[in-house]
Design a protein around this motif. Structure first.
Motif, PDB file in Angstrom:
ATOM      1  N   LEU A   1       0.824  -1.215   0.000  1.00 23.10           N
ATOM      2  CA  LEU A   1       0.000   0.000   0.000  1.00 23.10           C
ATOM      3  C   LEU A   1       0.857   1.263   0.000  1.00 23.10           C
ATOM      4  CD1 LEU A   1      -2.684  -1.056   2.644  1.00 23.10           C
ATOM      5  CD2 LEU A   1      -2.798  -1.293   0.161  1.00 23.10           C
ATOM      6  N   ALA A   2       2.066   1.167  -0.540  1.00 26.54           N
ATOM      7  CA  ALA A   2       2.976   2.317  -0.508  1.00 26.54           C
ATOM      8  C   ALA A   2       2.371   3.535  -1.199  1.00 26.54           C
ATOM      9  CB  ALA A   2       4.305   1.938  -1.164  1.00 26.54           C
ATOM     10  N   THR A   3       1.776   3.334  -2.368  1.00 25.61           N
ATOM     11  CA  THR A   3       1.231   4.476  -3.109  1.00 25.61           C
ATOM     12  C   THR A   3       0.079   5.153  -2.371  1.00 25.61           C
ATOM     13  OG1 THR A   3       1.947   3.591  -5.244  1.00 25.61           O
ATOM     14  CG2 THR A   3       0.149   5.190  -5.268  1.00 25.61           C
ATOM     15  N   PRO A   4      -0.961   4.423  -1.942  1.00 27.00           N
ATOM     16  CA  PRO A   4      -2.036   5.117  -1.206  1.00 27.00           C
ATOM     17  C   PRO A   4      -1.567   5.696   0.125  1.00 27.00           C
ATOM     18  CG  PRO A   4      -2.417   2.732  -1.263  1.00 27.00           C
ATOM     19  CD  PRO A   4      -1.325   3.021  -2.231  1.00 27.00           C
ATOM     20  N   LEU A   5      -0.583   5.074   0.767  1.00 29.89           N
ATOM     21  CA  LEU A   5      -0.067   5.631   2.017  1.00 29.89           C
ATOM     22  C   LEU A   5       0.657   6.952   1.763  1.00 29.89           C
ATOM     23  CD1 LEU A   5       1.253   2.435   3.852  1.00 29.89           C
ATOM     24  CD2 LEU A   5      -0.727   3.824   4.464  1.00 29.89           C
ATOM     25  N   HIS A   6       1.450   7.010   0.696  1.00 31.84           N
ATOM     26  CA  HIS A   6       2.120   8.264   0.347  1.00 31.84           C
ATOM     27  C   HIS A   6       1.098   9.346   0.005  1.00 31.84           C
ATOM     28  CE1 HIS A   6       6.075   6.031  -0.784  1.00 31.84           C
ATOM     29  NE2 HIS A   6       6.011   6.318   0.493  1.00 31.84           N
ATOM     30  N   THR A   7       0.046   8.942  -0.691  1.00 30.31           N
ATOM     31  CA  THR A   7      -1.003   9.904  -1.028  1.00 30.31           C
ATOM     32  C   THR A   7      -1.670  10.450   0.228  1.00 30.31           C
ATOM     33  OG1 THR A   7      -1.413   8.772  -3.135  1.00 30.31           O
ATOM     34  CG2 THR A   7      -3.159  10.211  -2.298  1.00 30.31           C
ATOM     35  N   ALA A   8      -1.931   9.570   1.185  1.00 28.68           N
ATOM     36  CA  ALA A   8      -2.559  10.008   2.435  1.00 28.68           C
ATOM     37  C   ALA A   8      -1.650  10.960   3.208  1.00 28.68           C
ATOM     38  CB  ALA A   8      -2.901   8.788   3.292  1.00 28.68           C
ATOM     39  N   VAL A   9      -0.358  10.659   3.229  1.00 32.10           N
ATOM     40  CA  VAL A   9       0.586  11.539   3.923  1.00 32.10           C
ATOM     41  C   VAL A   9       0.650  12.904   3.240  1.00 32.10           C
ATOM     42  CG1 VAL A   9       3.016  11.880   4.501  1.00 32.10           C
ATOM     43  CG2 VAL A   9       1.953   9.651   4.865  1.00 32.10           C
ATOM     44  N   ASP A  10       0.661  12.897   1.907  1.00 34.14           N
ATOM     45  CA  ASP A  10       0.703  14.168   1.171  1.00 34.14           C
ATOM     46  C   ASP A  10      -0.524  15.027   1.465  1.00 34.14           C
ATOM     47  OD1 ASP A  10       3.112  13.567   0.105  1.00 34.14           O
ATOM     48  OD2 ASP A  10       2.435  13.315  -1.963  1.00 34.14           O
ATOM     49  N   ARG A  11      -1.671  14.385   1.622  1.00 40.23           N
ATOM     50  CA  ARG A  11      -2.885  15.154   1.905  1.00 40.23           C
ATOM     51  C   ARG A  11      -2.804  15.862   3.251  1.00 40.23           C
ATOM     52  NH1 ARG A  11      -7.453  10.762  -0.163  1.00 40.23           N
ATOM     53  NH2 ARG A  11      -7.074  11.069  -2.399  1.00 40.23           N
ATOM     54  N   ILE A  12      -2.020  15.305   4.151  1.00 42.79           N
ATOM     55  CA  ILE A  12      -1.845  15.940   5.460  1.00 42.79           C
ATOM     56  C   ILE A  12      -0.737  16.985   5.409  1.00 42.79           C
ATOM     57  CG2 ILE A  12      -1.236  15.532   7.873  1.00 42.79           C
ATOM     58  CD1 ILE A  12      -2.393  12.698   7.552  1.00 42.79           C
ATOM     59  N   VAL A  13       0.419  16.581   4.887  1.00 45.41           N
ATOM     60  CA  VAL A  13       1.591  17.455   4.911  1.00 45.41           C
ATOM     61  C   VAL A  13       1.477  18.578   3.882  1.00 45.41           C
ATOM     62  CG1 VAL A  13       4.098  17.524   4.626  1.00 45.41           C
ATOM     63  CG2 VAL A  13       3.028  15.565   5.750  1.00 45.41           C
ATOM     64  N   LEU A  14       0.902  18.266   2.708  1.00 46.66           N
ATOM     65  CA  LEU A  14       0.842  19.246   1.620  1.00 46.66           C
ATOM     66  C   LEU A  14      -0.573  19.797   1.419  1.00 46.66           C
ATOM     67  CD1 LEU A  14       3.076  17.347  -0.971  1.00 46.66           C
ATOM     68  CD2 LEU A  14       3.750  19.250   0.504  1.00 46.66           C
ATOM     69  N   ARG A  15      -1.346  19.839   2.475  1.00 41.09           N
ATOM     70  CA  ARG A  15      -2.727  20.302   2.315  1.00 41.09           C
ATOM     71  C   ARG A  15      -2.798  21.768   1.892  1.00 41.09           C
ATOM     72  NH1 ARG A  15      -1.742  19.721   7.747  1.00 41.09           N
ATOM     73  NH2 ARG A  15      -2.024  21.562   9.072  1.00 41.09           N
ATOM     74  N   SER A  16      -1.758  22.532   2.178  1.00 37.35           N
ATOM     75  CA  SER A  16      -1.743  23.941   1.777  1.00 37.35           C
ATOM     76  C   SER A  16      -1.147  24.142   0.388  1.00 37.35           C
ATOM     77  CB  SER A  16      -0.946  24.770   2.792  1.00 37.35           C
ATOM     78  OG  SER A  16       0.396  24.324   2.854  1.00 37.35           O
TER      79      SER A  16
ATOM     80  N   PRO B   1      -2.013  22.334  -2.845  1.00 38.33           N
ATOM     81  CA  PRO B   1      -2.769  21.330  -3.609  1.00 38.33           C
ATOM     82  C   PRO B   1      -2.164  21.018  -4.971  1.00 38.33           C
ATOM     83  CG  PRO B   1      -3.946  23.427  -3.516  1.00 38.33           C
ATOM     84  CD  PRO B   1      -2.813  23.529  -2.557  1.00 38.33           C
ATOM     85  N   ALA B   2      -1.558  22.008  -5.627  1.00 36.71           N
ATOM     86  CA  ALA B   2      -0.976  21.755  -6.946  1.00 36.71           C
ATOM     87  C   ALA B   2       0.186  20.771  -6.848  1.00 36.71           C
ATOM     88  CB  ALA B   2      -0.514  23.067  -7.574  1.00 36.71           C
ATOM     89  N   VAL B   3       1.037  20.972  -5.849  1.00 35.98           N
ATOM     90  CA  VAL B   3       2.165  20.049  -5.651  1.00 35.98           C
ATOM     91  C   VAL B   3       1.648  18.657  -5.296  1.00 35.98           C
ATOM     92  CG1 VAL B   3       4.201  19.570  -4.236  1.00 35.98           C
ATOM     93  CG2 VAL B   3       3.705  21.910  -4.958  1.00 35.98           C
ATOM     94  N   ARG B   4       0.623  18.613  -4.463  1.00 34.25           N
ATOM     95  CA  ARG B   4       0.057  17.323  -4.056  1.00 34.25           C
ATOM     96  C   ARG B   4      -0.501  16.570  -5.259  1.00 34.25           C
ATOM     97  NH1 ARG B   4      -3.700  19.071  -0.871  1.00 34.25           N
ATOM     98  NH2 ARG B   4      -5.500  18.633  -2.194  1.00 34.25           N
ATOM     99  N   ARG B   5      -1.225  17.275  -6.119  1.00 34.91           N
ATOM    100  CA  ARG B   5      -1.788  16.612  -7.301  1.00 34.91           C
ATOM    101  C   ARG B   5      -0.691  16.142  -8.248  1.00 34.91           C
ATOM    102  NH1 ARG B   5      -5.697  20.767  -6.795  1.00 34.91           N
ATOM    103  NH2 ARG B   5      -4.530  22.063  -8.273  1.00 34.91           N
ATOM    104  N   SER B   6       0.351  16.942  -8.397  1.00 33.80           N
ATOM    105  CA  SER B   6       1.449  16.548  -9.285  1.00 33.80           C
ATOM    106  C   SER B   6       2.151  15.299  -8.767  1.00 33.80           C
ATOM    107  CB  SER B   6       2.455  17.696  -9.424  1.00 33.80           C
ATOM    108  OG  SER B   6       1.860  18.819 -10.047  1.00 33.80           O
ATOM    109  N   ARG B   7       2.394  15.257  -7.476  1.00 36.43           N
ATOM    110  CA  ARG B   7       3.043  14.078  -6.894  1.00 36.43           C
ATOM    111  C   ARG B   7       2.162  12.837  -7.049  1.00 36.43           C
ATOM    112  NH1 ARG B   7       6.964  13.958  -3.198  1.00 36.43           N
ATOM    113  NH2 ARG B   7       5.758  12.574  -1.843  1.00 36.43           N
ATOM    114  N   GLU B   8       0.875  13.003  -6.849  1.00 35.10           N
ATOM    115  CA  GLU B   8      -0.035  11.867  -6.995  1.00 35.10           C
ATOM    116  C   GLU B   8      -0.075  11.380  -8.443  1.00 35.10           C
ATOM    117  OE1 GLU B   8      -4.697  10.678  -5.998  1.00 35.10           O
ATOM    118  OE2 GLU B   8      -3.921  12.677  -5.518  1.00 35.10           O
TER     119      GLU B   8
END
Length: 453
Positions: free
Chosen positions: A258-273, A275-282
């Motif tokens: 579950l590495a990918t969904p776990l990284h996505t979940a962490v990004d939603r917390i750490v990069l919540r401010s 969103p563009a960077v979060r979407r690009s990483r996802e």
């Protein structure tokens, strides 16, 4: 304490495959149920290892062993074609009440209920299998048959059904320490069959992606779980160490699978401010995962019209997700390569996916009637409406979970029209018809030139 190497191996494999199926298609009920069945079986193995010597837990352990088969019957229900809704209602409103009543009776000490639960699980599993094989068209495709999907489903279902019923007849072919772990073999066969069927439906390759996931999960389980196993061997099977072994193996496998969904979940917390960077990483993570699922060397020109249309339909369903479009064989279309060359864009996986998305958008736009209006409800609008508003705009008229508040007035009109005037099955048929038009347009330049005599 009845832990054994066989039990731990069966637990690790079923736990990994269950998580793999869940991560492969969290939005697909059949994959969710398949994954849940495997995870439920893994839980039954842990309970048996921890409490197998306690007679008072025999009833609970029996129920836990039967439940995965019931869940798996729900996987087959999703393959009933046009009868899926009816079969789904029967599965939810008839089978599950019988299962729950039987389970409660077993826990209350009613021995006869064991036969009822095992029989209900086995019969539901086999009826579901037969219905899926008869009703689901993709299971009859030559490529699916060649991959052995029906055989895996049949063998796995029969072995699982026999594994549930035979012990109740008093016929013990294997000691209990082996019989329960070997049930995992049946579920693994079923899991592989469902994964292969899903890969075919998506137009993807399975071997590389599944092998990569298995190797990384196995390596993590051996490195971390091996330490607890050594401690068990040296000090004896203490309950705390047995629990620690299963817990470490479960955590190690889960972190890798579950590495990918776990990284996505962490990004939603750490990069919540951001969103563009979060979407690009996802998007980049999804693209990296999709590359392993891309079918190598798909000869698009050799595909018949039906198969090419199916791939086009699947690409349309991934229109809003570049990461998933990366795995589409259609990224190898000559039109994609030509567009990249014309624009001097880098020939990268995401670049190809972006071009394919643009080609699909252009094909959809050409379906729009030349009336000068943005929306219409006449017959000539149905193909455009079915694709544009559903895939490009992203409205989901029949979903109670997807509520859009950012729709413009035209999209809101379209949404209201779909909800009030267009049955779900009708929209599905319109989408299929429109996908055939788009596929024919994309496929046109693949056809060999016709030379005059």
């Amino acid at each position: 304490m009845t832990w054994s190497v066989v039990s731990v191996l069966a637990f690790a494999v079923s736990w990994w495959l269950g998580l793999y199926l869940l991560s492969r298609g969290p939005g697909k009920p059949e994959l969710r149920r398949a994954g849940a069945g495997l995870l439920g079986y893994a839980l039954a193995l842990v309970v048996d290892a921890m409490l197998g010597h306690v007679d008072e837990t025999a009833s609970a352990r029996f129920v836990l062993v039967c439940l995965p088969a019931v869940v798996w019957s729900g996987v087959f229900v999703r393959f009933f074609g046009e009868r899926t809704k009816l079969a789904e209602r029967v599965w939810r409103r008839v089978l599950w009440p019988v299962v729950l009543v039987s389970a409660c009776a077993i826990l209350a000490g009613v021995e006869a209920a064991r036969f009822a639960l095992a029989a209900a699980a086995a019969v539901a599993l086999l009826i579901g299998l037969v219905g899926a094989l008869l009703e689901h068209s993709s299971l009859r495709e030559p490529a699916v048959r060649a991959a052995g999907v029906p055989a895996l489903l049949v063998v796995g279902s029969l072995l699982l059904g026999l594994g549930l019923v035979l012990p109740l007849t008093g016929l013990e072919l294997l000691p209990r320490e082996l019989s329960l772990p070997l049930v995992g073999l049946d579920l693994v066969l079923l899991g592989l069959g469902i994964a292969l069927a899903d890969a075919f439906d998506e137009g993807q390759a399975l071997k590389t992606d599944m092998l990569r996931s298995f190797v990384t999960a196995a390596a993590a389980a051996v490195v971390f779980g091996g330490q607890a196993a050594v401690a068990l061997v040296l000090t004896g099977p203490r309950p705390v160490l047995v629990a620690l072994l299963y817990g470490i193996v479960a955590a190690a496998v889960a972190l890798q699978t579950l590495a990918t969904p776990l990284h996505t979940a962490v990004d939603r917390i750490v990069l919540r401010s951001r969103p563009a960077v979060r979407r690009s990483r996802e998007e980049l993570r999804d693209a990296a995962d999709a590359l392993a699922r891309q079918a190598p060397g798909t000869a698009l020109a050799a595909l018949d019209e039906r198969e090419f249309t199916r791939l086009t339909r699947r690409a349309l369903s991934h229109y809003g997700d570049l990461g998933k479009l990366v795995s589409s064989p259609l990224v190898n279309l000559p039109a994609v390569r030509r567009r990249l060359a014309e624009t001097n864009a880098p020939d990268s996986p995401l670049g190809r996916a972006a071009v394919l998305k643009a080609l699909l958008a252009e094909s959809i736009a050409r379906l729009k009637p030349a009336t000068g209006e943005d929306f219409g409800t006449s017959e000539e609008w149905r193909h455009y409406n079915a694709l544009y508003f559903y895939y490009v705009v992203g409205i989901r008229p029949y979903s109670v979970r997807t509520k859009r508040t950012d729709l413009d007035p035209v999209a809101r009109r379209a949404l209201a029209w779909f909800v009030d005037q267009v049955p779900e099955r009708t929209l599905y048929n319109w989408q299929n018809a429109a996908a055939r038009i788009v596929a024919a347009e994309l496929r046109a330049e693949l056809a060999p030139p016709v030379h005059p005599l």
